[in-house]
Motif scaffolding. Structure first.
Motif, PDB file in Angstrom:
ATOM      1  N   HIS A 194       0.844  -1.193   0.000  1.00 23.58           N
ATOM      2  CA  HIS A 194       0.000   0.000   0.000  1.00 23.58           C
ATOM      3  C   HIS A 194       0.880   1.244   0.000  1.00 23.58           C
ATOM      4  O   HIS A 194       2.110   1.154   0.046  1.00 23.58           O
ATOM      5  CB  HIS A 194      -0.935   0.001   1.219  1.00 23.58           C
ATOM      6  CG  HIS A 194      -0.216   0.130   2.533  1.00 23.58           C
ATOM      7  ND1 HIS A 194       0.472  -0.921   3.117  1.00 23.58           N
ATOM      8  CD2 HIS A 194      -0.036   1.198   3.363  1.00 23.58           C
ATOM      9  CE1 HIS A 194       1.021  -0.520   4.246  1.00 23.58           C
ATOM     10  NE2 HIS A 194       0.731   0.764   4.415  1.00 23.58           N
ATOM     11  N   ILE A 195       0.227   2.390  -0.042  1.00 25.79           N
ATOM     12  CA  ILE A 195       0.939   3.661  -0.056  1.00 25.79           C
ATOM     13  C   ILE A 195       0.634   4.432   1.219  1.00 25.79           C
ATOM     14  O   ILE A 195      -0.504   4.460   1.683  1.00 25.79           O
ATOM     15  CB  ILE A 195       0.533   4.490  -1.299  1.00 25.79           C
ATOM     16  CG1 ILE A 195       1.182   3.888  -2.555  1.00 25.79           C
ATOM     17  CG2 ILE A 195       0.930   5.960  -1.161  1.00 25.79           C
ATOM     18  CD1 ILE A 195       0.742   4.530  -3.847  1.00 25.79           C
ATOM     19  N   GLU A 196       1.668   5.036   1.777  1.00 22.41           N
ATOM     20  CA  GLU A 196       1.510   5.896   2.935  1.00 22.41           C
ATOM     21  C   GLU A 196       1.897   7.317   2.556  1.00 22.41           C
ATOM     22  O   GLU A 196       2.746   7.526   1.681  1.00 22.41           O
ATOM     23  CB  GLU A 196       2.364   5.402   4.108  1.00 22.41           C
ATOM     24  CG  GLU A 196       1.914   4.055   4.641  1.00 22.41           C
ATOM     25  CD  GLU A 196       2.739   3.574   5.831  1.00 22.41           C
ATOM     26  OE1 GLU A 196       3.733   4.269   6.178  1.00 22.41           O
ATOM     27  OE2 GLU A 196       2.412   2.511   6.390  1.00 22.41           O
ATOM     28  N   ALA A 197       1.275   8.275   3.231  1.00 22.92           N
ATOM     29  CA  ALA A 197       1.542   9.688   2.948  1.00 22.92           C
ATOM     30  C   ALA A 197       2.243  10.323   4.132  1.00 22.92           C
ATOM     31  O   ALA A 197       2.066   9.911   5.284  1.00 22.92           O
ATOM     32  CB  ALA A 197       0.237  10.430   2.659  1.00 22.92           C
ATOM     33  N   GLU A 198       3.044  11.327   3.842  1.00 27.18           N
ATOM     34  CA  GLU A 198       3.752  12.075   4.880  1.00 27.18           C
ATOM     35  C   GLU A 198       3.643  13.560   4.572  1.00 27.18           C
ATOM     36  O   GLU A 198       3.785  13.976   3.426  1.00 27.18           O
ATOM     37  CB  GLU A 198       5.225  11.663   4.921  1.00 27.18           C
ATOM     38  CG  GLU A 198       6.051  12.442   5.931  1.00 27.18           C
ATOM     39  CD  GLU A 198       7.520  12.060   5.886  1.00 27.18           C
ATOM     40  OE1 GLU A 198       7.909  11.197   6.683  1.00 27.18           O
ATOM     41  OE2 GLU A 198       8.252  12.612   5.050  1.00 27.18           O
ATOM     42  N   LYS A 199       3.387  14.339   5.597  1.00 33.05           N
ATOM     43  CA  LYS A 199       3.296  15.775   5.406  1.00 33.05           C
ATOM     44  C   LYS A 199       4.694  16.362   5.264  1.00 33.05           C
ATOM     45  O   LYS A 199       5.631  15.964   5.943  1.00 33.05           O
ATOM     46  CB  LYS A 199       2.579  16.421   6.579  1.00 33.05           C
ATOM     47  CG  LYS A 199       2.276  17.895   6.377  1.00 33.05           C
ATOM     48  CD  LYS A 199       1.397  18.441   7.489  1.00 33.05           C
ATOM     49  CE  LYS A 199       1.059  19.904   7.229  1.00 33.05           C
ATOM     50  NZ  LYS A 199       0.156  20.464   8.264  1.00 33.05           N
ATOM     51  N   ILE A 200       4.828  17.310   4.334  1.00 29.39           N
ATOM     52  CA  ILE A 200       6.082  18.023   4.141  1.00 29.39           C
ATOM     53  C   ILE A 200       5.823  19.523   4.291  1.00 29.39           C
ATOM     54  O   ILE A 200       4.661  19.941   4.331  1.00 29.39           O
ATOM     55  CB  ILE A 200       6.712  17.696   2.766  1.00 29.39           C
ATOM     56  CG1 ILE A 200       5.732  18.004   1.623  1.00 29.39           C
ATOM     57  CG2 ILE A 200       7.142  16.239   2.714  1.00 29.39           C
ATOM     58  CD1 ILE A 200       6.303  17.753   0.243  1.00 29.39           C
ATOM     59  N   PRO A 201       6.865  20.339   4.380  1.00 27.07           N
ATOM     60  CA  PRO A 201       6.648  21.757   4.702  1.00 27.07           C
ATOM     61  C   PRO A 201       5.809  22.537   3.700  1.00 27.07           C
ATOM     62  O   PRO A 201       5.258  23.567   4.039  1.00 27.07           O
ATOM     63  CB  PRO A 201       8.074  22.324   4.762  1.00 27.07           C
ATOM     64  CG  PRO A 201       8.929  21.163   5.109  1.00 27.07           C
ATOM     65  CD  PRO A 201       8.299  19.995   4.418  1.00 27.07           C
ATOM     66  N   GLY A 202       5.698  22.071   2.462  1.00 24.71           N
ATOM     67  CA  GLY A 202       4.917  22.831   1.501  1.00 24.71           C
ATOM     68  C   GLY A 202       4.618  22.024   0.260  1.00 24.71           C
ATOM     69  O   GLY A 202       5.118  20.923   0.065  1.00 24.71           O
ATOM     70  N   GLY A 203       3.752  22.571  -0.570  1.00 21.76           N
ATOM     71  CA  GLY A 203       3.447  21.992  -1.863  1.00 21.76           C
ATOM     72  C   GLY A 203       3.612  23.066  -2.919  1.00 21.76           C
ATOM     73  O   GLY A 203       3.589  24.257  -2.620  1.00 21.76           O
ATOM     74  N   SER A 204       3.777  22.658  -4.165  1.00 20.24           N
ATOM     75  CA  SER A 204       4.010  23.640  -5.217  1.00 20.24           C
ATOM     76  C   SER A 204       3.514  23.083  -6.534  1.00 20.24           C
ATOM     77  O   SER A 204       3.095  21.935  -6.638  1.00 20.24           O
ATOM     78  CB  SER A 204       5.508  23.975  -5.297  1.00 20.24           C
ATOM     79  OG  SER A 204       5.761  24.982  -6.259  1.00 20.24           O
ATOM     80  N   GLY A 205       3.576  23.933  -7.561  1.00 24.74           N
ATOM     81  CA  GLY A 205       3.337  23.483  -8.910  1.00 24.74           C
ATOM     82  C   GLY A 205       1.879  23.342  -9.289  1.00 24.74           C
ATOM     83  O   GLY A 205       0.971  23.586  -8.500  1.00 24.74           O
ATOM     84  N   GLN A 206       1.671  22.906 -10.543  1.00 28.46           N
ATOM     85  CA  GLN A 206       0.323  22.739 -11.061  1.00 28.46           C
ATOM     86  C   GLN A 206       0.223  21.479 -11.906  1.00 28.46           C
ATOM     87  O   GLN A 206      -0.208  20.456 -11.437  1.00 28.46           O
ATOM     88  CB  GLN A 206      -0.107  23.974 -11.854  1.00 28.46           C
ATOM     89  CG  GLN A 206      -1.585  23.997 -12.204  1.00 28.46           C
ATOM     90  CD  GLN A 206      -2.069  25.353 -12.626  1.00 28.46           C
ATOM     91  OE1 GLN A 206      -1.344  26.325 -12.604  1.00 28.46           O
ATOM     92  NE2 GLN A 206      -3.316  25.435 -13.026  1.00 28.46           N
ATOM     93  N   TRP A 207       0.647  21.529 -13.161  1.00 33.30           N
ATOM     94  CA  TRP A 207       0.608  20.348 -14.013  1.00 33.30           C
ATOM     95  C   TRP A 207       2.013  19.772 -14.154  1.00 33.30           C
ATOM     96  O   TRP A 207       2.792  20.215 -14.979  1.00 33.30           O
ATOM     97  CB  TRP A 207       0.034  20.691 -15.383  1.00 33.30           C
ATOM     98  CG  TRP A 207      -1.448  20.805 -15.400  1.00 33.30           C
ATOM     99  CD1 TRP A 207      -2.186  21.951 -15.435  1.00 33.30           C
ATOM    100  CD2 TRP A 207      -2.394  19.731 -15.388  1.00 33.30           C
ATOM    101  NE1 TRP A 207      -3.523  21.655 -15.433  1.00 33.30           N
ATOM    102  CE2 TRP A 207      -3.687  20.294 -15.411  1.00 33.30           C
ATOM    103  CE3 TRP A 207      -2.273  18.335 -15.351  1.00 33.30           C
ATOM    104  CZ2 TRP A 207      -4.846  19.530 -15.405  1.00 33.30           C
ATOM    105  CZ3 TRP A 207      -3.434  17.573 -15.346  1.00 33.30           C
ATOM    106  CH2 TRP A 207      -4.705  18.163 -15.374  1.00 33.30           C
ATOM    107  N   GLY A 208       2.341  18.801 -13.312  1.00 34.64           N
ATOM    108  CA  GLY A 208       3.594  18.089 -13.456  1.00 34.64           C
ATOM    109  C   GLY A 208       4.684  18.506 -12.488  1.00 34.64           C
ATOM    110  O   GLY A 208       4.717  19.630 -12.001  1.00 34.64           O
TER     111      GLY A 208
END
Length: 862
Positions: free
Chosen positions: A214-228
């Protein structure tokens, strides 16, 4: 596939579209009054693949080869290769099939499997691998399983073809993320498997990892981007955004360390583009095309970007940043150079583009390195490239689309291979069932696709038996990148080899030294003195990339002696603005990391308290412990409870004084007993644990919050009746509209924060800086208990630091009666017993690129 998301304000029409409509009377109808067949034939008609290829200009020595075209592939948006060189393509068959974008979310899209069975370089076999999908936007082949994510969900499913007919007959949910709404252009994409064995996406502050089955998720300090999203050899992520018209962003450091932008990271003029097509179908209106040629003047639809890491184009192509620009009908080739502590992107063909077309339907949306070492480009080949929200009746863009007949061109698609006159394509891989030891040998392959795929397959298999071979490669491979992949493969298998990592701190290649520092971070966190001493000795390393990684790892961990190292580097590189920029970022991240560790310790205390005092009635799952012999539970459910996750003073009041009576139509054998004998920190930590468990997502509670509520209700001698708790509501909007509001910015908009409509908002219209404020006069003295600032519809616009002051006359203000740091879009401020008429909320923090917004202001009185 993306084009032109622009920042949305209160209306659903983008600001720049409004600008185009309102300025100079410029509309789409100024291009032509109606559809002109002659104009269509001259500028916007469709062409056969061969005709279209003849209209594409590419740099000398290079050429395109056709890999697939309609009907073999239709409306392709993204693609990915599996370990045996089979190609999976997401077809967005519902995307803008007519000008109003109707029925786009119908589940009738596909992921198709394309194969070249006769090895001539052209796909000749098509299978519908998965049908009935809703706009699939992520594809990540594992082994014989393929992970796919659709639009409108965070869920991830794995698909497998068990009988070899090219059609998936097994589907499993491997990550349950729940629904995700919003415009289809503003949802995550990517799922890029990086060298650190994590998969990265756009928009969200999460990364994903395959763990067993299965897949697990982890929070990171930020997200960015849009398509790709793409990455380079060492794992730095490269993002772009069409909404912000930025083709290269947040690429200085891996995203796990947060978003960092350095001055001058794009060469002067980098965002200017040089297309050939003279059709102004640009969402930004007049300001986004050249008035003399009607050609796009800057990046606006960048998508599907890629770092080329293959071995069949000239060596100077390796590591270049490839940016498809579908609005401009071009592909930018950018050089990525490291200079004096920072990466810089530069146009490899100044004043022109590496690849551009005269065909108005050429819409490059994705690029990738293939197993054969060449560069592949996905062309969605269509007329409209903007989603329907931005082609609405009356908009500038709709006029252009109708005038040129762009809405007529649908249902096609092409995939091209870029080769050089010196190119000899590499062999087809057969890696999915290859022995693990063979995969280890491919970690040193000159083509990055082979290295990445071999590493991924080894990690997915979870076979630690090849650890000795991996250690040998890490020590002896003549290819430094082979040594690097071997290290990360060991890390992905969970094989910790301290002596090897300490040895790699002295590797001749700076990329290995930096990677070893990163992989030793758990030992820095745990306080391993031997490792800490060895890592910190790299403060004198001659390579700035190693120094930067040392800084990042110090920020990520509680490294003893880390502060002294930061000061030493600060003094040594004070004249280098790039290292200074990294230092400033690191110091801020270190403060965040320290705060996070304290919060985790606080949460752990809360769990212990809960298990001792609360679990017997509420149950370990938060659903309530069954009462023997009845159909009741001993305690009320606290999982997904509005009393738990709403304003924090309500559960504090319940814990302090207890509660009795029916709640939500449920009866209980007895009351919830008061817990006011416990101190403020005990109650705060316990409630923080409750508010963050079983799917609950609410901000932490501090001892200061509890103390304020305790003071408010200190004279109450009885338990709360459940009806009293349910009746705790804010002042109604119609009453608040009688108050007088003022602010440092945009006072005229404040009514949008008190209208009861969470879609509207008040905002500062400027990025957050200290000194911003909002004040209100209630007309008479009232006793306040709490304030709620709801910015969830603009989730990053919450105040980073705040204070609340009161006044008798609206001129002379008290010292803050409450102050703190914003942590989430739902900021709840619990006040001590406060009688006042005038209230002022001040913003003291910084938030790069973010306004201070309030969609709904709630005021609670007693």
């Amino acid at each position: 596939m993306k084009c032109m998301h622009l920042f949305l304000f209160k209306s659903s029409v983008p600001f720049l579209v409004l600008f185009a409509l309102l300025s100079n009377g410029f509309t789409g109808k100024s291009i032509a009054e109606s559809f002109d067949p002659e104009r269509y034939q001259k500028h916007a008609r469709t062409y056969t693949p061969e005709e279209s290829m003849a209209m594409i200009e590419v740099a000398p020595g290079y050429r395109l080869e056709l890999v697939a075209a309609e009907p073999m592939v239709e409306e392709p948006a993204t693609m990915a290769w599996d370990g045996d060189g089979k190609l999976y393509v997401a077809e967005l068959n519902t995307y803008m099939q007519e000008i109003d974008g109707k029925n786009q979310h119908e589940p009738v899209c596909r992921v198709v499997l394309l194969e070249d069975t006769n090895h001539d370089g052209r796909m000749d076999k098509r299978s519908v691998f998965v049908d009935g999908l809703k706009l699939p936007r992520m594809i990540q082949p594992l082994d014989d399983r393929v992970i796919i994510r659709e639009t409108d969900t965070f869920d991830l499913h794995s698909y497998r073809d068990t009988d070899g007919d090219g059609v998936a007959d097994e589907k499993k949910l491997v990550y349950q993320g729940g629904p995700r709404g919003g415009n289809l252009e503003h949802q995550p994409s990517g799922l890029e498997w990086n060298v650190d064995n994590w998969m990265y996406v756009t928009y969200t502050d999460r990364r994903y990892r395959w763990v067993g089955d299965h897949i697990e998720a982890e929070k990171i300090p930020g997200g960015s981007g849009q398509w790709g999203v793409t990455h380079d050899d060492v794992g730095r992520n490269f993002y772009c955004t069409a909404g912000g018209e930025n083709p290269a962003m947040h690429f200085q450091i891996p995203m796990v360390y947060g978003k960092l932008t350095l001055s001058g990271e794009q060469a002067p003029g980098f965002r200017e583009v040089f297309p050939l097509v003279q059709i102004p179908d640009v969402q930004g209106g007049r300001g986004r095309f050249r008035q003399d040629t009607l050609t796009l003047n800057r990046f606006t639809g960048c998508a599907g970007q890629h770092i080329y890491r293959g071995d069949r184009l000239p060596s100077d192509f390796y590591g270049d940043y490839i940016i498809p620009e579908p609005v401009g009908r071009l592909v930018r080739r950018a050089k990525v150079v490291y200079e004096d502590g920072k990466l810089i992107v530069k146009n490899a063909t100044p004043g022109t583009e590496f690849l551009r077309s005269k065909d108005a339907n050429f819409r490059p949306v994705h690029a990738s390195t293939g197993p054969d070492g060449c560069l592949y480009i996905t062309d969605m080949y269509r007329g409209i490239i903007q989603e329907g929200s931005w082609v609405r009746p009356g908009s500038y863009l709709r006029g252009v689309v109708e005038n040129y007949g762009l809405d007529k061109n649908i249902g096609r698609g092409r995939i091209y291979r870029l080769v050089h006159e010196t190119t000899e394509r590499g062999p087809r891989p057969k890696l999915i069932h290859a022995p693990s030891r063979e995969l280890v040998s491919h970690l040193s392959h000159p083509n990055g696709w082979w290295r990445d795929t071999a590493q991924k397959l080894l990690v997915v298999r979870g076979d630690p038996s090849v650890a000795p071979e991996l250690v040998s490669v890490a020590k002896q491979s003549k290819n430094p990148l082979g040594r690097l992949h071997a290290l990360w493969t060991l890390d992905g298998l969970g094989v910790y080899n301290e002596s090897l990592l300490l040895e790699k701190l002295g590797d001749e290649d700076e990329r290995l030294r930096a990677a070893a520092v990163r992989m030793l971070e758990p030992q820095l966190t745990s306080g391993n003195i031997h490792v800490t001493k060895a890592v910190l000795s790299l403060v004198d390393d001659s390579d700035l990339q190693v120094v930067t990684q040392l800084l990042l790892s110090i920020a990520q961990t509680a490294t003893p002696g880390g502060d002294a190292i930061l000061e030493q580097i600060t003094e040594r590189y004070q004249a280098n603005p790039n290292i200074t920029g990294v230092l400033n970022h690191v110091k801020a991240q270190r403060e965040i990391a320290t705060k996070r560790r304290l919060e985790n310790a606080f949460l752990a205390k809360g769990r212990t308290h809960f298990e001792i005092a609360c679990l017997p009635c509420h149950g370990m799952d938060g659903k309530g412990m069954p009462a023997p012999g009845t159909d009741m539970t001993l305690g009320a459910p606290i999982a997904d409870s509005p009393r738990v996750t709403g304003r924090m003073d309500v559960p504090i009041k319940i814990m302090l004084k207890g509660m009795t009576g029916e709640l939500d139509g449920r009866k209980f054998p007895g009351p919830m007993l008061p817990l006011e004998s416990f101190d403020d920190e005990w109650i705060a930590s316990t409630l923080t644990y409750i508010r963050s468990s079983w799917g609950n997502k609410a901000s932490m509670v501090t001892a200061r919050d509890v103390a304020a509520v305790r003071m408010q209700i200190k004279d109450r001698e009885t338990m709360w009746d459940a009806s009293e708790i349910v009746a705790m509501t804010p002042v109604l909007p119609k009453q608040m509209r009688k108050w007088r509001f003022t602010s440092s910015h945009r006072s005229g908009q404040i009514k949008s924060a008190i209208d009861g409509n969470s879609n509207s908002r008040w905002d500062t219209g400027a990025v957050q800086v200290p000194g911003m404020w909002l004040a209100f006069d209630m007309g008479k003295e009232q006793e306040l208990t709490s304030l709620v600032l709801d910015s969830r519809r603009s989730k990053n616009d919450y105040p980073r630091q705040y204070s609340v002051e009161i006044s008798e006359d609206g001129q002379h203000w008290s010292k803050p009666i409450a102050e703190g740091y914003g942590q989430s879009p739902m900021l709840q401020i619990v006040l001590p017993p406060t009688k006042t008429r005038h209230v002022r909320i001040s913003q003291h923090g910084h938030a790069s690129g973010k306004f201070w917004s309030i969609h709904e202001l709630e005021v609670y009185t007693r």
